[in-house]
Design an enzyme around this catalytic site. Sequence first.
Site, PDB file in Angstrom:
ATOM      1  CG  ASP A  40      25.514   7.524  10.439  1.00 31.19           C
ATOM      2  OD1 ASP A  40      26.013   8.409   9.475  1.00 31.19           O
ATOM      3  OD2 ASP A  40      24.503   7.969  10.683  1.00 31.19           O
ATOM      4  CD1 TRP A  91      24.652   7.066   2.595  1.00 34.35           C
ATOM      5  CD2 TRP A  91      23.220   7.061   1.090  1.00 34.35           C
ATOM      6  NE1 TRP A  91      23.409   6.818   3.138  1.00 34.35           N
ATOM      7  CE2 TRP A  91      22.319   6.583   2.278  1.00 34.35           C
ATOM      8  CE3 TRP A  91      22.301   7.070  -0.143  1.00 34.35           C
ATOM      9  CZ2 TRP A  91      21.082   6.381   2.488  1.00 34.35           C
ATOM     10  CZ3 TRP A  91      20.693   7.210   0.044  1.00 34.35           C
ATOM     11  CH2 TRP A  91      20.267   6.823   1.157  1.00 34.35           C
TER      12      TRP A  91
END
Length: 649
Positions: free
Chosen positions: A130, A154
């Site tokens: 993000d 991630w």
Amino acid sequence: MEHHKPLLPTSSHAAPTSSTRKDLLFVLCGLLFLSSLVAYGGYRASGVPHAHLSSPTSNHQQDHQSPTSLPSSKWYPVSRGVSSGVSEKSSNLLFAGEGGASEAFPWDNSMLSWQRTSFHFQPEKNWMNDPNGPMYYKGWYHFFYQYNPNGAVWGDIVWGHAVSRDMIHWLHLPLAMVADQWYDKQGVWTGSATILPNGEIIMLYTGSTNESVQVQNLAYPADPSDPLLLDWIKHTGNPVLVPPPGIGAKDFRDPTTAWLTSEGKWRITIGSKLNKTGIALVYDTEDFKTYELKEGLLRAVPGTGMWECVDFFPVSKKNGNGLDTSVNGAEVKHVMKVSLDDDRHDYYAIGTYDDNKVLFTPDDVKNDVGVGLRYDYGIFYASKTFYDQNKDRRILWGWIGESDSEYADVTKGWASVQSIPRTVRLDTKTGSNLLQWPVDEVESLRLRSDEFKSLKAKPGSVVSLDIETATQLDVVAEFEIDTESLEKTAESNEEFTCSSSGGAAQRGALGPFGLLVLADEGLSEYTPVYFYVIKGRNGNLRTSFCSDQSRSSQANDVRKQIFGSVVPVLKGEKFSLRMLVDHSIVESFAQGGRTCVTSRVYPTKAIYGAARLFLFNNATEATVTASLKVWQMNSAFIRPFPFNPDQKS
């Protein structure tokens, strides 16, 4: 050269997904429950927490998630993020290669090196997701982002940081914030910046605690006089917000930029859910340390699930200038955007905002938040806007994830990029959609150009365009269907959607037509970006804008989808598109940015000097006339900041 044969159909295509609308009764009950809890005067973060939190002296410790090493060519779906309370961060969970193949394609270093972009922002290595807290401050554009410093998957999320004078050329700075406190031990997650009238910067972000509870935290620059904002201080009273009663410990994240209310207080909204209903909680504050949960919700839409990365901002009804987030009034519309945890797309609605009722109402309930319009119909998620006071515009950033295998990402050592920043404004011609367009600064990368005027493409033809290379391009094109074809084509009630149509091989009377990008000479690999036009029963034209990846690569471990949606084409307008091609990314904008589609493309042959660009018309009846201008694009300057010895190293 011209190939007088239609494009061939592919064997299979991804099926579209849909969300089911749920009964509103549960939402109303949940609202009554929340309202009863705050009726006494509002929940305040300085009071008794309603979620179990461990203090800094707690003995509870959890290990960071570490990147997984994949030493063999076997790869298997691995879920990342969901157990921690965020959206799925591994594309492997969504597909297992064509036909369920578990063998990774034998990518070589040359192929993988080609995939890295040249003018899109990305860190030097590892995982990114993000965009966070973008802003313009003391002559620099600041960009923060979710980053894993330890691998290309991630996990271990901290805040990366970079600065730029123009949002094209970037300098990497040291990490802005790391997971070093009990309230963000499991991750320094997404947040937003607010610049106060006195110039003070407020940064609110979500932390995942040592017990995986999502809380909101406050940070601010250690030295506001530093234009690079190198050091950040976390508020000693963090967390400033915890999940209120009735909200799950993992369903409370991503605070927005704050805006001023008519009472002079600051207001933010935070995404959450009640059962399968997406909701936006609203808080007021005077000091960003103590908050009041407002009665009711900014918006709630049944069936949309968890709302992530909510964004809320005004747009002018009169012109294309951007507006500060606090602006409201008769000449203003408001945009509410949510990122849907369930399908990983960014949806927006245009409507009106009642400051007193704390309520957003969409102009068209059929295009409500989470069920109607999208920013982008391809790979584009967790987006964030900011008001650029430097040039009086609103800028949109979006995360462009990978759609190859995690094995390939680990092998190449990086994953994900950011979109080219886009200006966002209301389409004053339609009044019902936004216009998104690459920032003007990207044009500084344009090199030599080739222009093609009034090229005729007969039905079922493919026309080669003679340009140098087709790996880094900025393409502007216009298309016209000949009048005779439009008049003689029979009216039809044909149903068409990009995702279920069969792609560019599906032939109709008036389409598809457009461009084949990242194609090899023999057309064994190509990615069509195209228009498909249907003449309706009333004689009106209905146009779709699509991107078809079904033949984009011969690799078996990449996702090959067909993206797109309807695009308004007004009377007197030509069919127009712009494409930014940057190695494995194709960003496409139709009709001035009314509909946008971003694709990740992983060819095995159409790379380096072998990449070609073609004009194509796969319609059965219409002849298309096209005019194009194609620029070769330079690479952006993206590197570590050249610190002086007396600066932070």
